[in-house]
Scaffold this motif. Structure first.
Motif, PDB file in Angstrom:
ATOM      1  N   LYS A 118      34.493  32.838  16.000  1.00  0.00           N
ATOM      2  CA  LYS A 118      33.054  32.281  16.339  1.00  0.00           C
ATOM      3  C   LYS A 118      33.204  30.921  16.017  1.00  0.00           C
ATOM      4  O   LYS A 118      33.892  30.324  14.972  1.00  0.00           O
ATOM      5  N   PRO A 119      32.164  29.990  16.797  1.00  0.00           N
ATOM      6  CA  PRO A 119      32.095  28.531  16.547  1.00  0.00           C
ATOM      7  C   PRO A 119      31.704  28.422  14.892  1.00  0.00           C
ATOM      8  O   PRO A 119      32.292  27.532  14.331  1.00  0.00           O
ATOM      9  N   ASP A 120      31.035  29.372  14.390  1.00  0.00           N
ATOM     10  CA  ASP A 120      30.745  29.105  12.993  1.00  0.00           C
ATOM     11  C   ASP A 120      31.962  29.521  11.945  1.00  0.00           C
ATOM     12  O   ASP A 120      31.706  29.190  10.663  1.00  0.00           O
ATOM     13  N   ASP A 121      33.083  30.011  12.374  1.00  0.00           N
ATOM     14  CA  ASP A 121      34.067  30.275  11.665  1.00  0.00           C
ATOM     15  C   ASP A 121      35.072  28.894  11.322  1.00  0.00           C
ATOM     16  O   ASP A 121      35.792  28.983  10.587  1.00  0.00           O
ATOM     17  N   VAL A 122      34.754  28.006  12.362  1.00  0.00           N
ATOM     18  CA  VAL A 122      35.468  26.704  12.146  1.00  0.00           C
ATOM     19  C   VAL A 122      34.884  26.099  11.212  1.00  0.00           C
ATOM     20  O   VAL A 122      33.924  25.251  11.782  1.00  0.00           O
ATOM     21  N   LYS A 123      35.305  25.582   9.947  1.00  0.00           N
ATOM     22  CA  LYS A 123      34.602  25.165   9.000  1.00  0.00           C
ATOM     23  C   LYS A 123      35.090  23.556   9.202  1.00  0.00           C
ATOM     24  O   LYS A 123      34.319  22.707   8.660  1.00  0.00           O
ATOM     25  N   ALA A 124      36.076  23.265   9.829  1.00  0.00           N
ATOM     26  CA  ALA A 124      36.661  21.871   9.496  1.00  0.00           C
ATOM     27  C   ALA A 124      37.344  21.600  11.028  1.00  0.00           C
ATOM     28  O   ALA A 124      37.931  22.680  11.580  1.00  0.00           O
ATOM     29  N   MET A 125      37.236  20.331  11.358  1.00  0.00           N
ATOM     30  CA  MET A 125      37.608  19.833  12.590  1.00  0.00           C
ATOM     31  C   MET A 125      37.838  18.411  12.660  1.00  0.00           C
ATOM     32  O   MET A 125      37.602  17.705  11.732  1.00  0.00           O
ATOM     33  N   ALA A 126      38.531  18.144  13.583  1.00  0.00           N
ATOM     34  CA  ALA A 126      39.055  16.241  13.707  1.00  0.00           C
ATOM     35  C   ALA A 126      39.252  16.038  15.295  1.00  0.00           C
ATOM     36  O   ALA A 126      39.581  17.380  16.053  1.00  0.00           O
ATOM     37  N   VAL A 127      38.893  14.857  15.694  1.00  0.00           N
ATOM     38  CA  VAL A 127      39.282  14.754  17.004  1.00  0.00           C
ATOM     39  C   VAL A 127      40.329  13.501  16.855  1.00  0.00           C
ATOM     40  O   VAL A 127      40.066  12.609  15.917  1.00  0.00           O
ATOM     41  N   SER A 128      41.148  13.420  17.951  1.00  0.00           N
ATOM     42  CA  SER A 128      42.136  12.294  17.862  1.00  0.00           C
ATOM     43  C   SER A 128      41.385  10.787  17.746  1.00  0.00           C
ATOM     44  O   SER A 128      41.747  10.031  17.442  1.00  0.00           O
ATOM     45  N   THR A 135      36.512  14.908  23.280  1.00  0.00           N
ATOM     46  CA  THR A 135      35.170  15.006  22.409  1.00  0.00           C
ATOM     47  C   THR A 135      34.143  15.851  23.104  1.00  0.00           C
ATOM     48  O   THR A 135      32.995  16.134  22.738  1.00  0.00           O
ATOM     49  N   GLY A 136      34.733  16.523  24.202  1.00  0.00           N
ATOM     50  CA  GLY A 136      33.606  17.212  25.177  1.00  0.00           C
ATOM     51  C   GLY A 136      32.875  18.249  24.499  1.00  0.00           C
ATOM     52  O   GLY A 136      31.873  18.909  24.889  1.00  0.00           O
ATOM     53  N   ASN A 137      33.424  19.036  23.575  1.00  0.00           N
ATOM     54  CA  ASN A 137      32.791  20.135  22.830  1.00  0.00           C
ATOM     55  C   ASN A 137      32.677  20.208  21.415  1.00  0.00           C
ATOM     56  O   ASN A 137      32.404  21.079  20.783  1.00  0.00           O
ATOM     57  N   VAL A 138      32.408  18.881  20.864  1.00  0.00           N
ATOM     58  CA  VAL A 138      32.234  18.677  19.423  1.00  0.00           C
ATOM     59  C   VAL A 138      31.024  19.455  18.970  1.00  0.00           C
ATOM     60  O   VAL A 138      30.934  19.998  17.940  1.00  0.00           O
ATOM     61  N   GLU A 139      29.956  19.361  19.938  1.00  0.00           N
ATOM     62  CA  GLU A 139      28.708  19.969  19.388  1.00  0.00           C
ATOM     63  C   GLU A 139      28.720  21.605  19.801  1.00  0.00           C
ATOM     64  O   GLU A 139      27.630  22.169  19.464  1.00  0.00           O
ATOM     65  N   LEU A 140      29.737  22.202  20.050  1.00  0.00           N
ATOM     66  CA  LEU A 140      29.894  23.448  19.934  1.00  0.00           C
ATOM     67  C   LEU A 140      29.906  24.013  18.498  1.00  0.00           C
ATOM     68  O   LEU A 140      29.784  25.263  18.304  1.00  0.00           O
ATOM     69  N   PHE A 141      30.246  23.058  17.524  1.00  0.00           N
ATOM     70  CA  PHE A 141      30.700  23.539  15.952  1.00  0.00           C
ATOM     71  C   PHE A 141      29.568  22.428  15.511  1.00  0.00           C
ATOM     72  O   PHE A 141      29.954  21.769  14.367  1.00  0.00           O
ATOM     73  N   PRO A 142      28.233  22.696  15.280  1.00  0.00           N
ATOM     74  CA  PRO A 142      27.435  21.657  14.762  1.00  0.00           C
ATOM     75  C   PRO A 142      27.455  21.531  13.171  1.00  0.00           C
ATOM     76  O   PRO A 142      26.959  20.686  12.593  1.00  0.00           O
ATOM     77  N   GLN A 143      28.030  22.569  12.678  1.00  0.00           N
ATOM     78  CA  GLN A 143      28.188  23.018  11.041  1.00  0.00           C
ATOM     79  C   GLN A 143      29.593  22.661  10.740  1.00  0.00           C
ATOM     80  O   GLN A 143      29.566  22.393   9.485  1.00  0.00           O
ATOM     81  N   SER A 144      30.304  22.177  11.559  1.00  0.00           N
ATOM     82  CA  SER A 144      31.789  21.876  11.055  1.00  0.00           C
ATOM     83  C   SER A 144      32.015  20.345  10.579  1.00  0.00           C
ATOM     84  O   SER A 144      31.509  19.656  11.296  1.00  0.00           O
ATOM     85  N   VAL A 145      32.569  20.216   9.498  1.00  0.00           N
ATOM     86  CA  VAL A 145      32.789  19.084   8.969  1.00  0.00           C
ATOM     87  C   VAL A 145      33.883  18.264   9.775  1.00  0.00           C
ATOM     88  O   VAL A 145      35.173  18.654  10.163  1.00  0.00           O
ATOM     89  N   LEU A 146      33.439  17.274  10.560  1.00  0.00           N
ATOM     90  CA  LEU A 146      34.333  16.257  11.392  1.00  0.00           C
ATOM     91  C   LEU A 146      35.141  15.341  10.606  1.00  0.00           C
ATOM     92  O   LEU A 146      34.521  14.576  10.052  1.00  0.00           O
ATOM     93  N   TYR A 147      36.280  15.306  10.750  1.00  0.00           N
ATOM     94  CA  TYR A 147      37.334  14.181  10.068  1.00  0.00           C
ATOM     95  C   TYR A 147      37.477  13.191  11.229  1.00  0.00           C
ATOM     96  O   TYR A 147      38.099  13.337  12.238  1.00  0.00           O
ATOM     97  N   VAL A 148      36.894  11.792  10.940  1.00  0.00           N
ATOM     98  CA  VAL A 148      37.044  11.012  11.823  1.00  0.00           C
ATOM     99  C   VAL A 148      37.346   9.453  10.894  1.00  0.00           C
ATOM    100  O   VAL A 148      36.801   9.323  10.241  1.00  0.00           O
ATOM    101  N   GLN A 149      37.944   8.555  11.502  1.00  0.00           N
ATOM    102  CA  GLN A 149      38.440   7.204  11.256  1.00  0.00           C
ATOM    103  C   GLN A 149      36.990   6.848  10.837  1.00  0.00           C
ATOM    104  O   GLN A 149      36.383   6.597  11.941  1.00  0.00           O
ATOM    105  N   LYS A 150      36.725   5.872  10.085  1.00  0.00           N
ATOM    106  CA  LYS A 150      35.614   5.072   9.884  1.00  0.00           C
ATOM    107  C   LYS A 150      35.422   3.955  10.945  1.00  0.00           C
ATOM    108  O   LYS A 150      34.316   3.655  11.749  1.00  0.00           O
ATOM    109  N   ALA A 151      36.404   3.568  11.407  1.00  0.00           N
ATOM    110  CA  ALA A 151      36.747   2.440  12.442  1.00  0.00           C
ATOM    111  C   ALA A 151      36.319   3.033  13.759  1.00  0.00           C
ATOM    112  O   ALA A 151      35.808   2.599  14.524  1.00  0.00           O
ATOM    113  N   GLU A 152      36.638   4.267  13.774  1.00  0.00           N
ATOM    114  CA  GLU A 152      36.276   5.201  15.016  1.00  0.00           C
ATOM    115  C   GLU A 152      34.789   5.409  15.268  1.00  0.00           C
ATOM    116  O   GLU A 152      34.087   5.225  16.244  1.00  0.00           O
TER     117      GLU A 152
END
Length: 276
Positions: A118-128, A135-152
């Motif tokens: 389930k989307p709620d099962d994904v607790k952490a994620m990152a996009v290249s 990034t088309g489905n990032v908000e399918l996981f609104p509670q998942s911590v997103l790892y992203v470079q500050k520059a991005e």
């Protein structure tokens, strides 16, 4: 009264069971890596990816996401073309005919459901990086911590719009990141395609090490010839990032899995099959 030997055995058994429970709770390492179909498309003219070459030549592209089952939880790398594109009969047609027309044969949501995730099962994620095919489905996981470079994260989007919803939980990075603290999943800072582009090193118990390219390189020929696409924000950073990946491949004896390379993706096991 319990005989002394029996009592000692009982205490030993209790200690072992406690150790087993503790080991289970401290389980680390990657258990499975799933390759997900996150889009298929055709580029009208690939010369933007190969400056000076292939003028007017078309090429089929794929878009790939990766779901990682770690002992500490689920981790998703990239989210692909928006699932809504699956309902578009002609795909997502770009304004520029030289760009990629994307289709979505399978939604990300459906592929996760097939795996019982389930989307709620994904607790952490990152996009290249923050191009829409990643990034088309990032908000399918609104509670998942997103790892992203500050520059991005700080890179202004169209009309200076933020690249992610401000409400989305995020951990901003300024370099490499050992996601689970055990060396099994490491985000590699590889800027150049975009200001905060990143790639991913995954150490699998049987398959060995794999580097997921993101768009540090788009297809094998560009990797072999170290070509820098014209749309990249920094040519020198791109070249340095390719060298960093090459050094990582040599050190880890790793495979390079190139996100958009159709020939390579066609040779891989797709979910629900997996790599371990």
């Amino acid at each position: 009264m319990m005989p002394r030997i029996t009592l000692a055995l009982a205490i030993a058994a209790l200690a072992l069971s406690g150790s087993a429970a503790h080991a289970q709770s401290d389980k680390t390492g990657v258990e499975k890596l799933y390759v997900l179909n996150c889009g298929e498309g055709t580029a009208g003219d690939i010369s933007r990816w190969t400056p000076g070459l292939n003028e007017g030549k078309t090429m089929d592209f794929v878009d790939t996401c990766y779901l990682i089952k770690h002992g500490k939880g689920w981790f998703l790398w990239d989210t692909g073309i928006a699932d809504a594109v699956a309902a578009m009969p002609n795909g997502l047609v770009p304004a520029d005919p030289k760009a990629v027309t994307w289709r979505r044969p399978k939604t990300l949501a459906a592929q996760l459901e097939q795996l019982g995730v389930k989307p709620d099962d994904v607790k952490a994620m990152a996009v290249s990086h923050t191009h829409p095919d990643h990034t088309g489905n990032v908000e399918l996981f609104p509670q998942s911590v997103l790892y992203v470079q500050k520059a991005e994260y700080d890179w202004p989007g169209a009309n200076n719009a933020p690249r992610f919803k401000p409400s989305h939980p995020v951990e901003l990075l300024t370099g490499d990141k050992d996601v689970f603290g055990d060396g099994s999943v490491t985000i590699l800072s590889t800027p150049g395609h975009t200001p905060g582009h990143q790639s991913l090193l995954v150490r699998l118990p049987k398959t060995g090490a794999v580097v997921l390219s993101g768009d540090a390189v788009h297809f094998r020929d560009n990797w072999d010839n170290r070509r820098v696409p014209s749309m990249n924000v920094d040519k020198d950073q791109t070249a340095a990032s390719m060298q960093k990946i090459a050094d990582t491949l040599a050190k880890e004896r790793a495979q390079l899995w190139i996100n958009h390379d159709k020939a390579q993706r066609d040779s891989q096991k797709l979910a629900p099959e997996f790599y371990d």
